[in-house]
Structure formats: structure tokens, C-alpha cells
Design a protein around this motif. Structure first.
Motif, PDB file in Angstrom:
ATOM      1  N   UNK A 275      17.407 -13.149  59.940  1.00 51.56           N
ATOM      2  CA  UNK A 275      17.917 -13.860  58.776  1.00 51.56           C
ATOM      3  C   UNK A 275      19.430 -13.977  58.911  1.00 51.56           C
ATOM      4  N   UNK A 276      19.936 -15.211  58.815  1.00 47.99           N
ATOM      5  CA  UNK A 276      21.370 -15.478  58.974  1.00 47.99           C
ATOM      6  C   UNK A 276      21.835 -16.234  57.736  1.00 47.99           C
ATOM      7  N   UNK A 277      22.931 -15.787  57.124  1.00 46.21           N
ATOM      8  CA  UNK A 277      23.329 -16.414  55.866  1.00 46.21           C
ATOM      9  C   UNK A 277      24.804 -16.202  55.565  1.00 46.21           C
ATOM     10  N   UNK A 278      25.477 -17.281  55.121  1.00 43.84           N
ATOM     11  CA  UNK A 278      26.812 -17.188  54.538  1.00 43.84           C
ATOM     12  C   UNK A 278      26.634 -17.228  53.029  1.00 43.84           C
ATOM     13  N   UNK A 279      26.993 -16.168  52.350  1.00 41.76           N
ATOM     14  CA  UNK A 279      26.651 -16.071  50.931  1.00 41.76           C
ATOM     15  C   UNK A 279      27.615 -16.855  50.053  1.00 41.76           C
ATOM     16  N   UNK A 280      27.027 -17.553  49.061  1.00 42.79           N
ATOM     17  CA  UNK A 280      27.804 -18.151  47.985  1.00 42.79           C
ATOM     18  C   UNK A 280      27.360 -17.516  46.672  1.00 42.79           C
ATOM     19  N   UNK A 281      28.080 -17.773  45.586  1.00 42.64           N
ATOM     20  CA  UNK A 281      27.874 -17.030  44.342  1.00 42.64           C
ATOM     21  C   UNK A 281      26.481 -17.234  43.744  1.00 42.64           C
ATOM     22  N   UNK A 282      25.886 -18.410  43.960  1.00 37.29           N
ATOM     23  CA  UNK A 282      24.585 -18.684  43.350  1.00 37.29           C
ATOM     24  C   UNK A 282      23.419 -18.073  44.119  1.00 37.29           C
ATOM     25  N   UNK A 373      40.661 -24.059  49.025  1.00 42.40           N
ATOM     26  CA  UNK A 373      40.060 -25.094  48.173  1.00 42.40           C
ATOM     27  C   UNK A 373      38.589 -25.298  48.511  1.00 42.40           C
ATOM     28  N   UNK A 374      38.272 -25.280  49.803  1.00 44.01           N
ATOM     29  CA  UNK A 374      36.878 -25.436  50.209  1.00 44.01           C
ATOM     30  C   UNK A 374      36.047 -24.224  49.791  1.00 44.01           C
ATOM     31  N   UNK A 375      36.629 -23.041  49.891  1.00 47.53           N
ATOM     32  CA  UNK A 375      35.902 -21.839  49.470  1.00 47.53           C
ATOM     33  C   UNK A 375      35.595 -21.902  47.977  1.00 47.53           C
ATOM     34  N   UNK A 376      36.538 -22.410  47.210  1.00 46.82           N
ATOM     35  CA  UNK A 376      36.323 -22.538  45.769  1.00 46.82           C
ATOM     36  C   UNK A 376      35.297 -23.639  45.471  1.00 46.82           C
ATOM     37  N   UNK A 377      35.393 -24.742  46.202  1.00 49.50           N
ATOM     38  CA  UNK A 377      34.486 -25.881  45.980  1.00 49.50           C
ATOM     39  C   UNK A 377      33.039 -25.489  46.245  1.00 49.50           C
ATOM     40  N   UNK A 378      32.824 -24.750  47.340  1.00 53.52           N
ATOM     41  CA  UNK A 378      31.457 -24.392  47.724  1.00 53.52           C
ATOM     42  C   UNK A 378      31.050 -22.993  47.248  1.00 53.52           C
ATOM     43  N   UNK A 379      31.862 -22.421  46.368  1.00 50.25           N
ATOM     44  CA  UNK A 379      31.515 -21.161  45.688  1.00 50.25           C
ATOM     45  C   UNK A 379      31.299 -19.995  46.646  1.00 50.25           C
ATOM     46  N   UNK A 380      32.175 -19.849  47.618  1.00 56.95           N
ATOM     47  CA  UNK A 380      32.069 -18.707  48.512  1.00 56.95           C
ATOM     48  C   UNK A 380      32.447 -17.430  47.756  1.00 56.95           C
TER      49      UNK A 380
END
Length: 484
Positions: A275-282, A373-380
Motif C-alpha cells: 500500500x502506497x499513499x500520500x496522505x491528505x486531510x480527507x 500553495x499546492x500543499x494547501x490547495x490539495x489539502x496535504x
């Protein structure tokens, strides 16, 4: 003037002599090559791309017949001159498969090609004819689209899906004989992937990269022969493994779902899960006790966190032991630097059969999103330590024999962790410590990012390594190994 003319004549003569010598050497090499027995020549030619093998055979009259005798065929386009070499792949596939003797079994047929209507149709029809008239033990298609996913619109994905369906409909017998299929950058209808699986009855390996049936669709997989399944970056809400009696290996890379990304139905032989994943808030924090409730046969588990926040919940061993009881090998990849490693101990508590634990601690900047800005946009998510408290502080693990750490640094975090593992793993025989892994692409990073990277403090000398071993304790002298 006379001296100059004399020198020119001598230089010319020397050049001509060198050219003759090179030609003679080339002829001698060609003669030696062409005089080798056919079985040895075929063994050599089958180790390279088939297009290169054909170019080699053209150099010798005696070798011209060899391409039709190859038992292993690997045809792929070149990144330079993509369209030209893709046409060549189509032409060579048709030519070789139509002229070879049916008595020579094709042990491996691997074709990587662009999804272009004319070329694809030539390849599909020639492979279908070969499967009908010749013995083909294993056949693989890797189908690539003319646009990279990052440049694809939704309309492009739908178009590529339609082009594939047109090819599939025109050459069903070619796909029916495949043992391996890799599709990239396609959007299908709801029933298309199940239809592919029902037609490709011999399929043992399936990989879907940036493929889906629309955003938040559910993919249900059933197949009698499939041994390995990989899903990369699909926008599925969930992948449901309904009935896969021979499935042994499953990889899911970066799912897009707020619930458990996988459902395991009848998968009695599943033993390896990545399992490979970059986590975002959702994203949901995964609980292995729920995710793996139907697959207590897992003996290899790989979790890759892409240098971002941890998305696994350390659970009570009473909940986890029923599903991790047979687990023997664990890889925890791309743990973020600075992360407290103690939380990984929950696996030791819950997996009594574990023999080897490998962790990689690395802020791999090539794969990380660094733009704020990208981290905020994609909810990292922001990195944060995962809290863990041992449920049984004095538990002893009797089977762990090897601990491997990539990215070791001689700080309190690593030193404390090694002592903790060794305290509980009473029969450990090897602790291998490596420096950070090396990535060639990281050399092209933005200078500002490079400046923010903390230099490695991995001990370079034998004296420093000895000192670290002594700090760990006397019992570590014969166990700790610093690896290059």
C-alpha cells in the motif's frame, strides 16, 4: 611545401591503413559471430530487444533466418522517434509472427506499443493469428497512450478508453491468450473492465495505471487465474476483490477515497500486500484489523508513506493478532525524517511470526510536493508524530531475526529505537544500518530545497561506528553492521 606535402601523404596513408585494419577487424568479428552455432546465437539474441536483434542479424547473411527462430520476443518503441519505432514494432511483429515455423514454441512474447489505431490493429491481428496457429506459452501487452497522464484531460482519458475498446473488440482472440496486461491512462465504462477480465481468461498479471471507470466508481474484480494485481493512481472509490482464488500479490498506489480503499472477498492465497499513499486531510486513517479481517494469510506487508504523514493507526495487539499472525516480512518505506519511530513497535506486538523488519527514513524531495500553495490547495497534511504506548511493556518477540534501517542517523530517535527493538526481540541476530538512499534526480532540485536538506551524519569511519555500537551497549557488538 615539399615537407608539408610529404606529411599529408603520410597522414593519408596512415588513415587509409587504420581504416583497412578496422574493416578487417570488423569482418573478423562478424565472421566469428556468424560461425557460432545457432542455439548459442539465439541465446544471445534473446537477451536483447528484438528490434536490436534483427539489426544485428542484418549484418550477416548466415544470421538472416534467426529472427524467425527466436523463442523469446520483446518488442518496444524507443523514446526517441516514438512514432517511427512504434510503426517498426507493428511491422516487425506482423512479419516475424507470420513467417516463423509453427513448430517453434514462443516461450515469451512481450510487446509494448502506443495506442495508435493502425499500429495497434496490426499488432493485435498478428498476435491473434499466432495464437491460433502457433504455441505461445506467455504473452504480454503493455499499452501506452500518446499523452502522459499529467497532460491528459477527461476527454483524452475517455478517448483512449474508446480506442482500447475498439482494439479489444477487433482482436478478442489476441487478448484471450494474454497472460499479462498493463493499461495506462484510460477511462472506461462501468462494465468495460469486468468484460476485459472475462475475455482474458489466461491472465495472471494485471496492472491499471491511471485507469478508472469514472471518479468514485467501484471496481469489482473476479478472475480464476489472476495471480497479481496492481492499481496505480486510479480514482476508484474502492477496489473490491470479490473472487480471486489464485491471487497472491496486490499493490495499490495512491487511492482517492475517504473510506477503506480495498475490500477483500475470497482471496485465500493472498500473501503479499503493498500500500502506497500520500496522505491528505480527507483521507481515512487505515485500521489494519478492519482492512485485513478476511485475509489472515498475509506474510509480506509493505507500507509506503511517500515522506508524508503516517496514515496507519497503531492498534491494540488483541485486535491485530488474528490478521497479522502469519506476517513474516514488513517494509515501512519513506517514513518522514524526524518522525518518532517508536510507533512501529505495534507491529512487533501484534505479529509474533515476524522475522524481518525493514524501515526507510527519507524525506525524498523528488516525490514530495514542496510548494506551499499546492500543499494547501490539495489539502496535504502537516507531519506529526504518531503516538504509541506499549500494551504489554515487557512483551518478548522470539522470531524477529533481522532489523534493517535505511537513512540511519546517530541521534536519540534512532538509537532509542534500536535499543527498544533489541530489548523486545530477544533472538535478533542482525541489525543492518545504511545511510540515506541515493536518488539521481534529486541532483536537479531547486537550490532553495537543496539548501534546506539536512546533511547526513551517517558515520563514515570505523572509529565512529565502533563508538556508536558501544553507546548502544555491549550486547550489540556482534549484531550491528554498518552497510555501504
Amino acid at each position: 611545401m615539399k615537407n608539408k606535402s610529404g606529411r599529408r601523404r603520410r597522414n593519408l596513408n596512415a588513415t587509409q591503413k587504420a581504416t583497412r585494419n578496422e574493416a578487417a577487424a570488423s569482418n573478423a568479428n562478424e565472421d566469428r559471430l556468424s560461425k557460432l552455432p545457432n542455439d548459442l546465437l539465439l541465446n544471445i539474441l534473446e537477451r536483447v530487444d528484438t528490434l536490436d536483434a534483427i539489426r544485428t542479424c542484418i549484418l550477416s547473411r548466415q544470421m538472416l533466418k534467426l529472427p524467425t527462430m527466436l523463442s523469446r520476443l520483446y518488442l518496444t518503441f524507443s523514446l526517441k522517434g516514438v512514432l517511427r519505432t512504434n510503426h517498426a514494432v507493428a511491422y516487425v511483429t506482423d512479419n516475424i509472427l507470420s513467417t516463423r515455423s509453427p513448430e517453434v514454441t514462443i516461450s515469451e512474447l512481450k510487446i509494448r506499443f502506443l495506442l495508435l489505431p493502425n499500429d495497434s490493429l496490426i499488432i493485435g491481428r498478428s498476435v491473434a493469428r499466432a495464437m491460433a496457429t502457433q504455441k505461445v506459452a506467455a504473452a504480454e501487452f503493455e499499452i501506452v497512450t500518446k499523452k502522459r497522464y499529467s497532460l491528459c484531460s477527461s476527454a483524452d482519458l475517455l478517448q483512449f478508453g474508446k480506442q482500447f475498446n475498439d482494439l479489444f473488440g477487433a482482436c478478442p482472440h489476441a487478448f484471450a491468450g494474454l497472460t499479462s496486461l498493463w493499461l495506462q491512462n484510460m477511462r472506461f465504462g462501468e462494465l468495460d473492465i469486468p468484460n476485459i477480465l472475462s475475455t482474458c481468461k489466461l491472465l495472471e498479471y494485471l496492472r491499471l495505471s491511471h485507469c478508472d471507470s469514472g471518479v468514485h466508481a467501484v471496481l469489482q474484480v473476479e478472475h480464476d487465474q489472476l495471480v497479481e494485481l496492481e492499481v496505480d493512481q486510479g480514482k476508484f472509490e474502492r477496489v473490491e476483490l470479490i473472487c480471486l482464488p489464485k491471487l497472491q500479490r496486490m499493490t495499490y498506489d495512491n487511492w482517492f477515497s475517504s473510506q477503506d480503499p480495498l475490500y477483500f472477498g475470497f482471496v485465500p492465497q493472498l500473501s503479499k500486500l503493498s500500500l502506497i499513499k500520500t496522505r491528505i486531510r480527507s483521507d481515512k486513517t487505515l485500521e489494519l484489523s478492519q482492512l485485513l479481517a478476511n485475509v489472515p494469510s498475509i506474510d509480506y506487508l509493505r507500507l509506503d508513506f511517500r515522506s508524508e504523514k503516517i496514515w496507519i493507526l497503531p492498534e491494540c495487539p488483541k485486535l491485530l493478532k488474528p490478521v497479522l499472525n502469519k506476517l513474516q516480512h514488513v517494509n515501512l518505506d519513506h517514513l518522514p525524517e524526524g518522525c518518532d519511530l517508536a510507533w512501529t513497535m505495534f507491529i512487533l506486538e501484534a505479529a509474533p511470526s515476524l522475522k524481518e523488519l525493514c524501515i526507510t527514513v527519507w524525506d525524498h524531495w523528488c516525490i514530495m510536493i514542496t510548494n506551499k500553495e499546492l500543499r494547501k490547495k490539495y489539502c496535504f497534511c502537516e507531519k506529526a508524530d504518531v503516538k504509541w504506548k506499549p500494551y504489554a511493556p515487557d512483551f518478548k518477540h522470539k522470531n524477529l531475526a533481522k532489523l534493517t534501517i535505511y537513512g540511519f542517523q546517530p541521534d536519540d530517535n534512532f538509537m532509542r529505537y534500536i535499543r527498544c527493538v533489541a530489548e523486545h526481540a530477544v533472538n535478533i541476530t542482525e541489525i543492518s544500518l545504511y545511510d540515506r538512499k541515493v536518488c539521481g534526480r534529486c541532483g536537479d532540485l531547486d537550490p532553495e530545497i537543496k539548501d534546506s536538506v539536512c546533511p547526513s551524519r551517517y558515520p563514515p569511519t570505523a572509529e565512529e561506528r565502533k563508538q556508536i555500537t558501544e553507546e548502544l551497549g555491549l550486547s550489540f557488538v556482534d549484531v550491528v553492521h554498518f552497510r555501504s
